[in-house]
Write an enzyme that holds these catalytic residues in place. Structure first.
Site, mmCIF file in Angstrom:
data_model
loop_
_atom_site.group_PDB
_atom_site.id
_atom_site.type_symbol
_atom_site.label_atom_id
_atom_site.label_comp_id
_atom_site.label_asym_id
_atom_site.label_seq_id
_atom_site.Cartn_x
_atom_site.Cartn_y
_atom_site.Cartn_z
ATOM 1 N N THR A 165 -4.871 -3.664 7.655
ATOM 2 C CA THR A 165 -4.620 -5.088 7.117
ATOM 3 C C THR A 165 -4.330 -6.079 8.195
ATOM 4 O OG1 THR A 165 -3.360 -6.418 5.511
ATOM 5 C CG2 THR A 165 -2.215 -4.682 6.881
ATOM 6 N N LYS A 172 -8.481 -6.274 10.758
ATOM 7 C CA LYS A 172 -9.499 -5.923 10.221
ATOM 8 C C LYS A 172 -10.927 -6.132 11.138
ATOM 9 C CE LYS A 172 -8.103 -6.660 5.628
ATOM 10 N NZ LYS A 172 -8.379 -7.180 4.279
ATOM 11 N N SER A 179 0.849 -1.295 0.065
ATOM 12 C CA SER A 179 -0.009 -0.084 0.010
ATOM 13 C C SER A 179 0.895 1.346 -0.074
ATOM 14 C CB SER A 179 -0.802 -0.031 1.066
ATOM 15 O OG SER A 179 -1.931 -1.045 0.947
ATOM 16 N N ASP A 210 -12.603 -4.492 -0.228
ATOM 17 C CA ASP A 210 -12.227 -5.765 -0.935
ATOM 18 C C ASP A 210 -13.229 -6.105 -2.050
ATOM 19 O OD1 ASP A 210 -9.681 -5.797 0.303
ATOM 20 O OD2 ASP A 210 -10.299 -6.983 1.876
HETATM 21 N N1 LIG Z 1 -5.684 -9.461 -4.219
HETATM 22 C C1 LIG Z 1 -6.177 -9.011 -3.064
HETATM 23 O O1 LIG Z 1 -6.090 -7.659 -3.137
HETATM 24 C C2 LIG Z 1 -6.645 -9.644 -1.860
HETATM 25 C C3 LIG Z 1 -7.360 -9.226 -0.864
HETATM 26 C C4 LIG Z 1 -7.446 -9.976 0.341
HETATM 27 C C5 LIG Z 1 -7.101 -11.406 0.413
HETATM 28 N N2 LIG Z 1 -6.513 -11.662 -0.717
HETATM 29 C C6 LIG Z 1 -6.048 -13.400 -0.949
HETATM 30 O O2 LIG Z 1 -7.168 -14.017 -0.697
HETATM 31 C C7 LIG Z 1 -6.960 -14.992 -0.087
HETATM 32 C C8 LIG Z 1 -7.888 -15.348 1.328
HETATM 33 O O3 LIG Z 1 -7.542 -14.317 2.224
HETATM 34 P P1 LIG Z 1 -8.301 -14.025 3.455
HETATM 35 O O4 LIG Z 1 -7.840 -12.850 3.910
HETATM 36 O O5 LIG Z 1 -9.762 -14.310 3.428
HETATM 37 O O6 LIG Z 1 -7.504 -15.267 4.390
HETATM 38 P P2 LIG Z 1 -8.178 -16.216 5.414
HETATM 39 O O7 LIG Z 1 -9.374 -15.538 6.199
HETATM 40 O O8 LIG Z 1 -7.074 -16.897 6.431
HETATM 41 O O9 LIG Z 1 -8.847 -17.698 4.660
HETATM 42 C C9 LIG Z 1 -8.228 -18.363 3.962
HETATM 43 C C10 LIG Z 1 -8.911 -19.494 3.251
HETATM 44 O O10 LIG Z 1 -8.296 -20.209 2.455
HETATM 45 C C11 LIG Z 1 -8.542 -21.330 2.832
HETATM 46 N N3 LIG Z 1 -7.481 -22.465 2.852
HETATM 47 C C12 LIG Z 1 -6.385 -22.171 3.287
HETATM 48 N N4 LIG Z 1 -5.347 -23.368 3.320
HETATM 49 C C13 LIG Z 1 -6.258 -24.146 2.436
HETATM 50 C C14 LIG Z 1 -5.890 -25.585 2.334
HETATM 51 N N5 LIG Z 1 -4.625 -26.256 2.590
HETATM 52 N N6 LIG Z 1 -6.672 -26.332 1.646
HETATM 53 C C15 LIG Z 1 -8.029 -25.768 1.578
HETATM 54 N N7 LIG Z 1 -8.409 -24.502 1.780
HETATM 55 C C16 LIG Z 1 -7.466 -23.773 2.216
HETATM 56 C C17 LIG Z 1 -9.406 -21.279 4.123
HETATM 57 O O11 LIG Z 1 -9.933 -22.533 4.404
HETATM 58 P P3 LIG Z 1 -10.650 -22.898 5.894
HETATM 59 O O12 LIG Z 1 -11.523 -22.117 6.392
HETATM 60 O O13 LIG Z 1 -10.780 -24.404 6.045
HETATM 61 O O14 LIG Z 1 -9.402 -22.826 6.954
HETATM 62 C C18 LIG Z 1 -10.109 -19.977 4.087
HETATM 63 O O15 LIG Z 1 -11.226 -20.342 3.258
HETATM 64 C C19 LIG Z 1 -5.445 -15.160 0.312
HETATM 65 O O16 LIG Z 1 -4.787 -15.895 -0.657
HETATM 66 C C20 LIG Z 1 -5.013 -13.822 0.123
HETATM 67 O O17 LIG Z 1 -3.798 -13.511 -0.154
HETATM 68 C C21 LIG Z 1 -6.069 -10.954 -1.907
#
Ligand SMILES: NC(=O)c1ccc[n+]([C@@H]2O[C@H](COP(=O)([O-])OP(=O)(O)OC[C@H]3O[C@@H](n4cnc5c(N)ncnc54)[C@H](OP(=O)(O)O)[C@@H]3O)[C@@H](O)[C@H]2O)c1
Length: 292
Positions: A68, A72, A23, A108
């Protein structure tokens, strides 16, 4: 050289850690482009100091801040006012300090949809069912935005079904939970898990059942071209990377703090992308997990 004055506008990003955040680079690009008398700084704050830090920033005259991981939900709790979309997302990533009050919103979902509109011209939320893999904080925000934009049916598929069910229950509307992704009639497939991210296992999914006009979006942006996006392109589908979401989610905050509606374009993208590429293998690149 641009310098600050006594009336510079100030904003930053609160996280712990925050050194991975793109950011400051992203907002710094816009500050430079629009020759704004302002600064955007990294603000590493421990969870137990978060509330004190936010109130101090407001006292110090900051215009606001991004929030972040891991703050959040705490940000949501301490706001005086939160937007409707933040209520539905259950979290806040953008704070605006105005007239002694703390306003919070979640951008987001907006960022994800704007990114899809930009990289997959012609896509409309209302055109057909969507499937989202994952049920974390980012998915909750994107699911709420998709429903608000008129998506007729949304199916969540997550390793831990209870988290997907909680989102479906909280959002209401046409949200379902499934154990296998119903791809045959999907107009949009989103990866909202961390699978496919550098250092994480790959996302294993067969895209063959998707209709030819389907759009595939990956929230993961390190690497930029994930195996999922490569497979989508190989099938001739429109593929949308996670960097676009990162860039677009920053727009509302910048406009609120600095008074200019900023443009997401190829120059900004290249500038932020350069930091992702140059970080490869560097120790400080340990956590590309958070969106901002
Ligand atoms: N591009 C962007 O601007 C942006 C913004 C925000 C987030 N993101 C990306 O979006 C993704 C999710 O972010 P978040 O903040 O929502 O994270 P989070 O709350 O930690 O959620 C992670 C998700 O991934 C799943 N997961 C993790 N390891 C797994 C595995 N080995 N097998 C199956 N499912 C798995 C989790 O499942 P469970 O519920 O079963 O643990 C959960 O649904 C990340 O890759 C993050 O970098 C990108």
């Amino acid at each position: 050289m641009r310098t600050l004055t006594g009336s510079s506008r100030l904003a930053g990003v609160l996280g712990w850690p925050v050194s991975h955040s793109r950011s400051p680079r992203l907002h710094g690009f816009w500050l430079e482009r629009y020759a704004i008398d302002g600064a955007y700084v990294p603000l590493p704050v421990r969870p137990e100091r978060f509330e004190t830090a936010v109130r101090s920033l407001a006292d110090l005259g900051f215009a606001g801040a991004n929030v972040t991981i891991p703050h959040k939900e705490a940000a949501f709790a301490l706001c005086d006012e939160v937007s409707e979309i933040a209520k539905r997302a259950g979290s806040v990533n953008t704070l605006v300090f105005r007239e002694g009050r703390i306003h919070g919103t979640s951008t987001d979902g907006f960022g994800c949809l704007e990114s899809i509109r930009g990289q997959a011209p012609g896509w409309l939320a209302e055109a057909g069912p969507a499937v989202i893999l994952g049920a974390g904080g980012a998915v909750r925000a994107v699911a709420a935005a998709l429903i608000d934009a008129g998506c007729p049916k949304l199916t969540l598929v997550n390793r831990t079904a209870a988290r997907a069910e909680a989102i479906a229950r909280d959002l209401g509307g046409p949200v379902e939970v499934a154990t296998t992704p119903p791809l045959a009639d999907a107009a949009l497939l989103v990866n909202g898990t961390s699978l496919g991210m550098k250092g994480e296992p790959p996302l294993e999914i067969d895209l063959a059942p998707l209709p030819p006009e389907a759009v595939v979006q990956d929230m993961v942006y390190v690497p930029l071209e994930t195996p999922l996006l490569a497979a989508a392109r190989a099938r001739g589908l429109q593929a949308v990377d996670g960097l676009g979401m990162l860039l677009h989610q920053a727009r509302p905050g910048f406009e609120a703090w600095f008074g200019v509606a900023p443009l997401v374009d190829a120059d900004l993208r290249d500038y932020v992308l350069a930091s992702l590429v140059s970080d490869r293998g560097a120790p400080q690149a340990a956590s590309p997990r958070s969106g901002a």
